[in-house]
Design a protein around this motif. Sequence first.
Motif, PDB file in Angstrom:
ATOM      1  N   LYS A 230       0.820  -1.224   0.000  1.00 62.31           N
ATOM      2  CA  LYS A 230       0.000   0.000   0.000  1.00 62.31           C
ATOM      3  C   LYS A 230       0.846   1.263   0.000  1.00 62.31           C
ATOM      4  O   LYS A 230       0.682   2.134  -0.849  1.00 62.31           O
ATOM      5  CB  LYS A 230      -0.905   0.039   1.253  1.00 62.31           C
ATOM      6  CG  LYS A 230      -1.971  -1.017   1.294  1.00 62.31           C
ATOM      7  CD  LYS A 230      -2.762  -0.925   2.577  1.00 62.31           C
ATOM      8  CE  LYS A 230      -1.936  -1.260   3.811  1.00 62.31           C
ATOM      9  NZ  LYS A 230      -1.335  -2.596   3.812  1.00 62.31           N
ATOM     10  N   THR A 231       1.748   1.336   0.989  1.00 51.66           N
ATOM     11  CA  THR A 231       2.501   2.575   1.162  1.00 51.66           C
ATOM     12  C   THR A 231       3.388   2.843  -0.062  1.00 51.66           C
ATOM     13  O   THR A 231       3.393   3.939  -0.612  1.00 51.66           O
ATOM     14  CB  THR A 231       3.336   2.491   2.456  1.00 51.66           C
ATOM     15  OG1 THR A 231       2.457   2.133   3.525  1.00 51.66           O
ATOM     16  CG2 THR A 231       3.997   3.806   2.760  1.00 51.66           C
ATOM     17  N   THR A 232       4.099   1.820  -0.479  1.00 52.52           N
ATOM     18  CA  THR A 232       4.975   1.975  -1.642  1.00 52.52           C
ATOM     19  C   THR A 232       4.176   2.397  -2.871  1.00 52.52           C
ATOM     20  O   THR A 232       4.560   3.323  -3.594  1.00 52.52           O
ATOM     21  CB  THR A 232       5.665   0.632  -1.981  1.00 52.52           C
ATOM     22  OG1 THR A 232       6.073   0.001  -0.768  1.00 52.52           O
ATOM     23  CG2 THR A 232       6.842   0.837  -2.882  1.00 52.52           C
TER      24      THR A 232
ATOM     25  N   ALA B 130      -2.464   7.773   6.975  1.00 50.79           N
ATOM     26  CA  ALA B 130      -3.505   7.381   7.926  1.00 50.79           C
ATOM     27  C   ALA B 130      -3.291   5.961   8.443  1.00 50.79           C
ATOM     28  O   ALA B 130      -4.216   5.304   8.885  1.00 50.79           O
ATOM     29  CB  ALA B 130      -4.887   7.522   7.303  1.00 50.79           C
ATOM     30  N   ASP B 131      -2.037   5.518   8.376  1.00 51.08           N
ATOM     31  CA  ASP B 131      -1.688   4.251   9.018  1.00 51.08           C
ATOM     32  C   ASP B 131      -1.044   4.607  10.348  1.00 51.08           C
ATOM     33  O   ASP B 131       0.117   4.992  10.405  1.00 51.08           O
ATOM     34  CB  ASP B 131      -0.709   3.461   8.145  1.00 51.08           C
ATOM     35  CG  ASP B 131      -0.244   2.176   8.841  1.00 51.08           C
ATOM     36  OD1 ASP B 131      -0.682   1.931  10.001  1.00 51.08           O
ATOM     37  OD2 ASP B 131       0.532   1.422   8.229  1.00 51.08           O
ATOM     38  N   LEU B 132      -1.839   4.497  11.412  1.00 55.36           N
ATOM     39  CA  LEU B 132      -1.321   4.887  12.715  1.00 55.36           C
ATOM     40  C   LEU B 132      -1.103   3.665  13.599  1.00 55.36           C
ATOM     41  O   LEU B 132      -0.965   3.756  14.807  1.00 55.36           O
ATOM     42  CB  LEU B 132      -2.301   5.862  13.386  1.00 55.36           C
ATOM     43  CG  LEU B 132      -2.480   7.137  12.553  1.00 55.36           C
ATOM     44  CD1 LEU B 132      -3.618   7.991  13.067  1.00 55.36           C
ATOM     45  CD2 LEU B 132      -1.200   7.941  12.534  1.00 55.36           C
ATOM     46  N   SER B 133      -1.039   2.511  12.960  1.00 58.02           N
ATOM     47  CA  SER B 133      -0.880   1.290  13.739  1.00 58.02           C
ATOM     48  C   SER B 133       0.553   1.148  14.242  1.00 58.02           C
ATOM     49  O   SER B 133       0.812   0.486  15.227  1.00 58.02           O
ATOM     50  CB  SER B 133      -1.253   0.081  12.898  1.00 58.02           C
ATOM     51  OG  SER B 133      -0.417   0.021  11.762  1.00 58.02           O
ATOM     52  N   ARG B 134       1.473   1.781  13.509  1.00 62.70           N
ATOM     53  CA  ARG B 134       2.866   1.758  13.985  1.00 62.70           C
ATOM     54  C   ARG B 134       3.534   3.056  13.546  1.00 62.70           C
ATOM     55  O   ARG B 134       3.264   3.567  12.453  1.00 62.70           O
ATOM     56  CB  ARG B 134       3.601   0.526  13.463  1.00 62.70           C
ATOM     57  CG  ARG B 134       3.534   0.394  11.979  1.00 62.70           C
ATOM     58  CD  ARG B 134       4.074  -0.927  11.456  1.00 62.70           C
ATOM     59  NE  ARG B 134       3.849  -0.980  10.014  1.00 62.70           N
ATOM     60  CZ  ARG B 134       4.729  -0.548   9.115  1.00 62.70           C
ATOM     61  NH1 ARG B 134       5.880  -0.082   9.492  1.00 62.70           N
ATOM     62  NH2 ARG B 134       4.437  -0.607   7.840  1.00 62.70           N
ATOM     63  N   PRO B 135       4.407   3.594  14.413  1.00 62.26           N
ATOM     64  CA  PRO B 135       4.999   4.910  14.129  1.00 62.26           C
ATOM     65  C   PRO B 135       5.801   4.917  12.834  1.00 62.26           C
ATOM     66  O   PRO B 135       5.807   5.907  12.105  1.00 62.26           O
ATOM     67  CB  PRO B 135       5.918   5.156  15.338  1.00 62.26           C
ATOM     68  CG  PRO B 135       5.698   4.037  16.298  1.00 62.26           C
ATOM     69  CD  PRO B 135       4.839   3.007  15.673  1.00 62.26           C
TER      70      PRO B 135
ATOM     71  N   LYS C 220       6.495   7.586   8.975  1.00 65.00           N
ATOM     72  CA  LYS C 220       7.844   7.960   8.555  1.00 65.00           C
ATOM     73  C   LYS C 220       8.128   7.407   7.149  1.00 65.00           C
ATOM     74  O   LYS C 220       8.681   8.085   6.300  1.00 65.00           O
ATOM     75  CB  LYS C 220       8.851   7.385   9.573  1.00 65.00           C
ATOM     76  CG  LYS C 220      10.254   7.854   9.415  1.00 65.00           C
ATOM     77  CD  LYS C 220      10.460   9.204  10.081  1.00 65.00           C
ATOM     78  CE  LYS C 220      11.541   9.960   9.310  1.00 65.00           C
ATOM     79  NZ  LYS C 220      11.328  11.369   9.206  1.00 65.00           N
ATOM     80  N   GLN C 221       7.738   6.161   6.934  1.00 68.66           N
ATOM     81  CA  GLN C 221       7.970   5.512   5.633  1.00 68.66           C
ATOM     82  C   GLN C 221       7.321   6.310   4.506  1.00 68.66           C
ATOM     83  O   GLN C 221       7.935   6.584   3.474  1.00 68.66           O
ATOM     84  CB  GLN C 221       7.399   4.083   5.654  1.00 68.66           C
ATOM     85  CG  GLN C 221       7.675   3.296   4.394  1.00 68.66           C
ATOM     86  CD  GLN C 221       6.822   2.021   4.297  1.00 68.66           C
ATOM     87  OE1 GLN C 221       5.997   1.757   5.172  1.00 68.66           O
ATOM     88  NE2 GLN C 221       7.013   1.263   3.242  1.00 68.66           N
ATOM     89  N   LEU C 222       6.091   6.734   4.732  1.00 62.69           N
ATOM     90  CA  LEU C 222       5.395   7.500   3.695  1.00 62.69           C
ATOM     91  C   LEU C 222       6.051   8.863   3.512  1.00 62.69           C
ATOM     92  O   LEU C 222       6.149   9.370   2.393  1.00 62.69           O
ATOM     93  CB  LEU C 222       3.905   7.649   4.031  1.00 62.69           C
ATOM     94  CG  LEU C 222       3.067   8.234   2.896  1.00 62.69           C
ATOM     95  CD1 LEU C 222       3.058   7.317   1.675  1.00 62.69           C
ATOM     96  CD2 LEU C 222       1.627   8.502   3.337  1.00 62.69           C
TER      97      LEU C 222
ATOM     98  N   ILE D  98      -4.918   8.421   0.264  1.00 64.11           N
ATOM     99  CA  ILE D  98      -4.856   8.085   1.690  1.00 64.11           C
ATOM    100  C   ILE D  98      -4.314   6.674   1.891  1.00 64.11           C
ATOM    101  O   ILE D  98      -4.887   5.698   1.390  1.00 64.11           O
ATOM    102  CB  ILE D  98      -6.258   8.191   2.332  1.00 64.11           C
ATOM    103  CG1 ILE D  98      -6.832   9.589   2.104  1.00 64.11           C
ATOM    104  CG2 ILE D  98      -6.184   7.876   3.828  1.00 64.11           C
ATOM    105  CD1 ILE D  98      -8.263   9.761   2.571  1.00 64.11           C
ATOM    106  N   ASP D  99      -3.204   6.584   2.610  1.00 71.78           N
ATOM    107  CA  ASP D  99      -2.594   5.282   2.919  1.00 71.78           C
ATOM    108  C   ASP D  99      -3.154   4.799   4.261  1.00 71.78           C
ATOM    109  O   ASP D  99      -3.238   5.572   5.211  1.00 71.78           O
ATOM    110  CB  ASP D  99      -1.070   5.459   3.014  1.00 71.78           C
ATOM    111  CG  ASP D  99      -0.355   4.149   3.337  1.00 71.78           C
ATOM    112  OD1 ASP D  99      -0.866   3.084   2.946  1.00 71.78           O
ATOM    113  OD2 ASP D  99       0.720   4.206   3.979  1.00 71.78           O
ATOM    114  N   THR D 100      -3.561   3.566   4.327  1.00 73.72           N
ATOM    115  CA  THR D 100      -4.145   3.050   5.569  1.00 73.72           C
ATOM    116  C   THR D 100      -3.341   1.866   6.122  1.00 73.72           C
ATOM    117  O   THR D 100      -2.447   1.359   5.457  1.00 73.72           O
ATOM    118  CB  THR D 100      -5.602   2.573   5.348  1.00 73.72           C
ATOM    119  OG1 THR D 100      -5.593   1.498   4.406  1.00 73.72           O
ATOM    120  CG2 THR D 100      -6.466   3.697   4.828  1.00 73.72           C
TER     121      THR D 100
HETATM  122 MG   LIG Z   1       2.118   0.694   4.764  1.00 74.61          MG
END
Ligand SMILES: [Mg+2]
Length: 442
Positions: free
Chosen positions: A114-116, A137-142, A146-148, A188-190
């Motif tokens: 997703k993010t990539t 909007a991926d807040l499951s891990r910090p 940062k990656q996005l 929006i990235d989730t």
């Molecule tokens: Mg991701």
Amino acid sequence: MLERLQDSFAKITKTLVGKSKITDKNIEEAIEEIKSALLEADVNLRVARRFINATAEEARGEKVLKAIDPGQQFVKIIYDKMVHLLGDERSELALRGPDVTSTILFLGLQGSGKTTNAAKLALHLKNQGRRVLLCAADLSRPAAVKQLEILGEQVGVPVFTGEHQDPISRAKAAVQEAKKHQYNVLIIDTAGRMQVDTDLMTEIKAISDAVNPDEKILVADAMLGQNAVDVAKSFDEAVEITGFILSKFDSDTRGGAALSLKSITGKPIKFIGTGEKVEALEIFHPERIASRILGMGDIVSLVEKAQETVDEEEARRMQQKLFSSDFSLEDYLEQIRMVKKMGKAGELAKLLPGVSAKDIEEKLDEKQMVREEAIILSMTKKERKNLLILNPSRRKRVAKGAGVNVVEVNRFINRFEKMKIQMKKVMKNKAYQAQLAKSLKG
Ligand SMILES: [Mg+2]
Ligand SMILES: Nc1nc2c(ncn2[C@@H]2O[C@H](COP(=O)(O)OP(=O)(O)OP(=O)(O)O)[C@@H](O)[C@H]2O)c(=O)[nH]1
């Protein structure tokens, strides 16, 4: 990723094309082979059955049995069915007019890409001249945010994070931000989960309801094979997705996912992810993928890729040349140089007509291109235009000049002649002519 399928289908079409007469028995045999090719490629059983039934029915019709060229007719039917299986037409993103912000929601399992691919798509749309905003909007891990942010910086697209610490409010805030600053597209990235579960679906549904996206893109991992199809079904039932990005298409998997997704969900594959780099995203063209599977090569894709890197005018000229019957070594030399400029010969070789997956390495490896270039450069202009005048003594001279032996020069000339014949064959294909005419106009 379609190597196995290509190899099976190359065998099937090869047997068919040469036949001046097709009998019911030929049809039965071919259908059996197609069936095992599809199943071996991990295509869903129902999808495979539907495919062969439709193909068999049409092949048994008058058109094939009475055709002047029945083998080719048959292959054409397989091709048409394959195009249909893959979704018929290319499916564009449903984006709104320039003054309205369109929202694209990215969904998928953990690690699906997703993010990539959000960053890849941002780059793709930015290159079309759109103003794009990404939202983390991926807040499951910090690390996800940062990656996005890193990817956003890499593609030159801003990433919205905002103050909110829950994905729903953040996604909503991103929509406000995008409207306020007149972005054309918001992506929006989730967050993903290890598997489809209620929590994931509830969250996705809540975000989707909150932002009412124009596109809900499921990033499906091609490496999951059949499972990708099950995942797709679950997501589609929960939030009614609008299409797919099939990621990791470059992987060494069997291709079943690509062939089943549309048929099972009714939703189109819009893009394929073909690598880890941010440029590695391609529009999914059913016709081109079908041609690739059936071993017709994919000149149009090649040319399109060329246009991105090489001067457009130059590419168009080459495109015209490629198909004219007087394609000479001089042109080939230009082509080699263009391919070199584009990088990754292996990847591009896949798109050349008649080049089977196995030949790729030897046919277009960089070292060989260097040698081929040397051979061509050792010829006079006259020789490059007319290979017929290359008698043994001339060949000896060319070999010496290029620092190779005569056998290699002979082999190269042979290869080149074969390539020309293959191109002519491709050009006789009606579907290709239409596609080509379209792309030459563009
Ligand atoms: Mg991701
Ligand atoms: N070869 C290849 N690798 C890819 C492709 N797309 C993504 N990847 C890789 O797959 C891995 C996971 O990608 P991510 O974009 O982080 O996946 P994600 O869905 O955002 O993962 P989560 O946020 O953990 O749910 C990364 O190592 C990517 O580089 C592709 O098209 N081809």
